[in-house]
Design an enzyme around this catalytic site. Structure first.
Site, PDB file in Angstrom:
ATOM      1  N   GLY A  80      24.227  -6.728  53.207  1.00 26.47           N
ATOM      2  CA  GLY A  80      24.213  -6.536  54.654  1.00 26.47           C
ATOM      3  C   GLY A  80      25.536  -6.751  55.357  1.00 26.47           C
ATOM      4  O   GLY A  80      26.609  -6.401  54.851  1.00 26.47           O
TER       5      GLY A  80
ATOM      6  N   TYR B 258      14.221 -17.565  66.244  1.00 24.83           N
ATOM      7  CA  TYR B 258      15.478 -16.933  65.847  1.00 24.83           C
ATOM      8  C   TYR B 258      16.454 -16.896  67.023  1.00 24.83           C
ATOM      9  O   TYR B 258      17.628 -17.266  66.889  1.00 24.83           O
ATOM     10  CB  TYR B 258      15.205 -15.513  65.346  1.00 24.83           C
TER      11      TYR B 258
END
Length: 264
Positions: free
Chosen positions: A18, A154
């Site tokens: 990523g 998050y």
């Protein structure tokens, strides 16, 4: 502009895939020696092989450690006591109903996303200060400003690292060590790719359609109206690691496609 990071050593956490892997590649292409990290030796070895193949002649090594723990951070510090560039990229995410997030999961998100960056920055920033040169980056997110209802835990961690980034920049005032936060939006990382693939299956559509639906339904304010490529985030990170970015510190640099509807 020619970015030259020759003779600089970079550590990129969470860099086996990523955004982290793309940043490691970009730094290596600019001449830096790069240490990649991941939780397993197999993943680290795979990342090293990928980078060595894609950036011939690059100096790449790796450390396997769970940076969500104090012991894991110490493993990395012991293996690589110094660096010139620290990219605090490691992180976890995942949508979950607020009422179903239990204490242990809140703590896990905080340990991985926040405390890894605190522990590593606390160590490596001291050496940078002594040498009077360094670059520290915290990978935050547009979710730090635009807290997603489906991932409150998050968003909380990304707001936290942005605050730490600004504070640490002030701690290092007057030195040639810069500290910045990078705020991506939805990006085609491994994790997002899996999430979109799952959505495509559930919706009975192609992944391209699922991606477009995700942006339309979850990030309708996006100006680019698409999910970003990992290289687009990495490009900003590499610039911030360069000598050319010497006057940029204490900043929250957005590469989120205009999702956050402010000009500041």
């Amino acid at each position: 502009m020619q970015i030259d990071l020759t003779a600089k050593h970079a550590i990129v956490t969470g860099s086996t895939a990523g955004i982290g892997l793309a940043i490691a590649k970009g730094l290596a292409q600019a001449g830096a020696s790069v240490t990649v990290t991941g939780r397993t030796q197999a993943r680290v070895d795979q990342a090293i092989a990928t980078l060595t193949r894609e950036v011939p002649g690059a100096s790449i090594d790796g450390v396997a450690a769970d940076l969500g723990s104090a012991d894991g951070c110490q493993t990395l510090i012991t293996a690589r006591p110094e660096c010139d560039i620290l990219i605090n990229n490691v992180g976890i995410f995942g949508p979950k109903d607020f009422f179903e997030i239990e204490d242990a999961e809140w703590q896990q998100f905080f340990d991985v996303n926040v405390m890894s960056a605190v522990r590593l920055s606390r160590h490596y920033a001291q050496g940078m200060k002594q040498r009077d040169w360094g670059r520290i980056q915290f990978l935050s997110s547009e979710s730090a400003l635009n807290i997603p209802a489906e991932m409150v835990h998050y968003g909380m961690t990304k707001s936290a690292v942005q605050s730490i980034s600004r504070g640490l920049a002030k701690v290092l005032a007057g030195t040639r060590v810069t500290v910045n936060a990078v705020l991506p939006g939805p990006t085609k990382s491994e994790g997002v790719g899996k999430m979109i693939a799952k959505m495509a299956t559930e919706q009975g559509v192609s992944e391209a359609e699922a991606e477009a639906n995700f942006v339309k339904d979850n990030r309708p304010s996006s100006i680019i109206q698409r999910v970003a490529e990992v290289e687009e985030v990495a490009n900003l990170s590499v610039y911030l690691a360069s000598e050319q970015a010497s006057a940029t510190t204490g900043a929250a640099m957005r590469v989120e496609g205009g999702i956050v509807d402010t000009m500041a």
